[in-house]
Design an enzyme around this catalytic site. Structure first.
Site, PDB file in Angstrom:
ATOM      1  CE1 TYR A 108      43.643  38.841  37.520  1.00 28.89           C
ATOM      2  CE2 TYR A 108      45.240  37.046  37.513  1.00 28.89           C
ATOM      3  CZ  TYR A 108      44.215  37.733  38.132  1.00 28.89           C
ATOM      4  OH  TYR A 108      43.768  37.327  39.361  1.00 28.89           O
ATOM      5  CB  SER A 144      30.620  37.057  44.338  1.00 27.46           C
ATOM      6  OG  SER A 144      31.569  37.735  43.523  1.00 27.46           O
ATOM      7  N   GLY A 145      32.544  35.295  45.781  1.00 28.51           N
ATOM      8  CA  GLY A 145      33.840  34.646  45.723  1.00 28.51           C
ATOM      9  C   GLY A 145      34.685  34.795  46.970  1.00 28.51           C
ATOM     10  CB  VAL A 180      40.014  30.261  43.869  1.00 31.58           C
ATOM     11  CG1 VAL A 180      38.972  30.172  44.973  1.00 31.58           C
ATOM     12  CG2 VAL A 180      41.413  30.445  44.466  1.00 31.58           C
ATOM     13  CE  LYS A 235      44.970  40.209  40.648  1.00 28.55           C
ATOM     14  NZ  LYS A 235      44.210  40.818  41.766  1.00 28.55           N
ATOM     15  CG  ASP A 262      33.726  51.967  40.291  1.00 30.96           C
ATOM     16  OD1 ASP A 262      34.818  51.360  40.297  1.00 30.96           O
ATOM     17  OD2 ASP A 262      33.182  52.379  39.245  1.00 30.96           O
ATOM     18  CB  VAL A 263      38.237  50.342  44.056  1.00 27.75           C
ATOM     19  CG1 VAL A 263      37.577  49.730  45.279  1.00 27.75           C
ATOM     20  CG2 VAL A 263      38.463  49.297  42.968  1.00 27.75           C
TER      21      VAL A 263
END
Length: 263
Positions: free
Chosen positions: A160, A28-29, A193, A164, A72-73
């Site tokens: 978060y 998605s996205g 976004v 990042k 699944d990372v």
């Protein structure tokens, strides 16, 4: 007298014909739009997501050369197995990410662990597993999805943002280590976004408008507007670009926008 080198075929530089690309988070996205853009430019795209059904939907849209896998990372063994199953990979794109929007004093330890596990530890697994094969072959490009939160933050985004920023430094470190083997590693840093993950924000009129107003362009981005940056970094047009973060934020960081989100 030394002859001037011939100019390259500039159209070909931006094409991805014959390149084998894995997009992780393709369900998605931004991940889905990236897979579609890469497929449209001629790449053979493998679409990976923890949700296999959504990855298969993307693969159907990405052209006849596309395929889908479940991944699944957070599972290092599974990531290693995926790398072994795709030994001739030219490009890795990963857009996986998780955000729990809470202020630090409200954060639970298990929420912190969940965000770090996917955003940072998962990136560590991917860089190692896929980078190893690229370094051994002497070529490749890795594109990871960071965020403007790597360099700017607001209340409720500390954890978060920390992941990042950490991802950006992982990417820079990988670029320094993999570069001598001819492997490039870069980050893309989107601003706000419109994706399923940001719908809860977009659905709050005040919040939606405030975020739009804080960018120079005065609006949110669509996922397709991030995909162009991904395609550039995947292509030979960016052959001398590595260790950098390409910011695609509509000018948010240029004008230093800030918004105090509701509790």
């Amino acid at each position: 007298m030394t002859a001037e080198p011939a100019s390259p075929d500039y159209q070909a530089l931006f094409r991805l014909d014959g390149k084998r690309i894995l997009v992780i988070g393709a369900g998605s996205g931004i991940g889905r739009e990236s897979a579609l853009a890469l497929g449209a430019l001629g790449a053979e795209v493998t679409c990976a997501d923890i949700d296999l059904a959504t990855a298969e939907e993307t693969a159907k849209l990405a052209g006849p050369l596309a395929a889908a896998i479940q991944l699944d990372v957070r599972d290092a063994v599974a990531v290693d197995a995926a790398a072994a199953a795709l030994p001739e990979l030219d490009v890795l794109v990963f857009t996986t990410g998780r955000n729990v929007r809470k202020r630090l004093l409200d954060y639970a330890v298990d929420e912190f662990d969940a965000v770090v596990d996917l955003n940072l530890r998962g990136a560590f697994h991917m860089l190692r597993a896929f980078g190893r094969g690229m370094v051994a072959r002497g070529s490749g490009s890795i594109v990871g999805m960071s965020s403007i939160r790597a360099i700017t933050v607001e209340p409720g985004q500390a954890v978060y943002a920390a992941t990042k920023a950490g991802l950006l430094q992982l990417i820079r470190g990988a670029a320094a280590e993999f570069g001598p083997a001819g492997v490039r590693v870069n980050a893309v840093a989107p601003g706000v976004v419109r994706t399923p993950l940001t719908d809860p924000i977009f659905d709050v009129p005040e919040w939606q408008q405030a975020y739009a107003d804080k960018s120079a362009l005065g609006r949110w981005a669509q996922p397709s507007e991030i995909a162009g940056a991904v395609a550039f970094l995947a292509s030979d047009a960016s052959s001398f670009v590595t260790g950098t973060m390409l910011t695609v934020d509509g000018g948010w960081t240029a004008v230093d926008g800030r918004y105090e989100p509701p509790r």
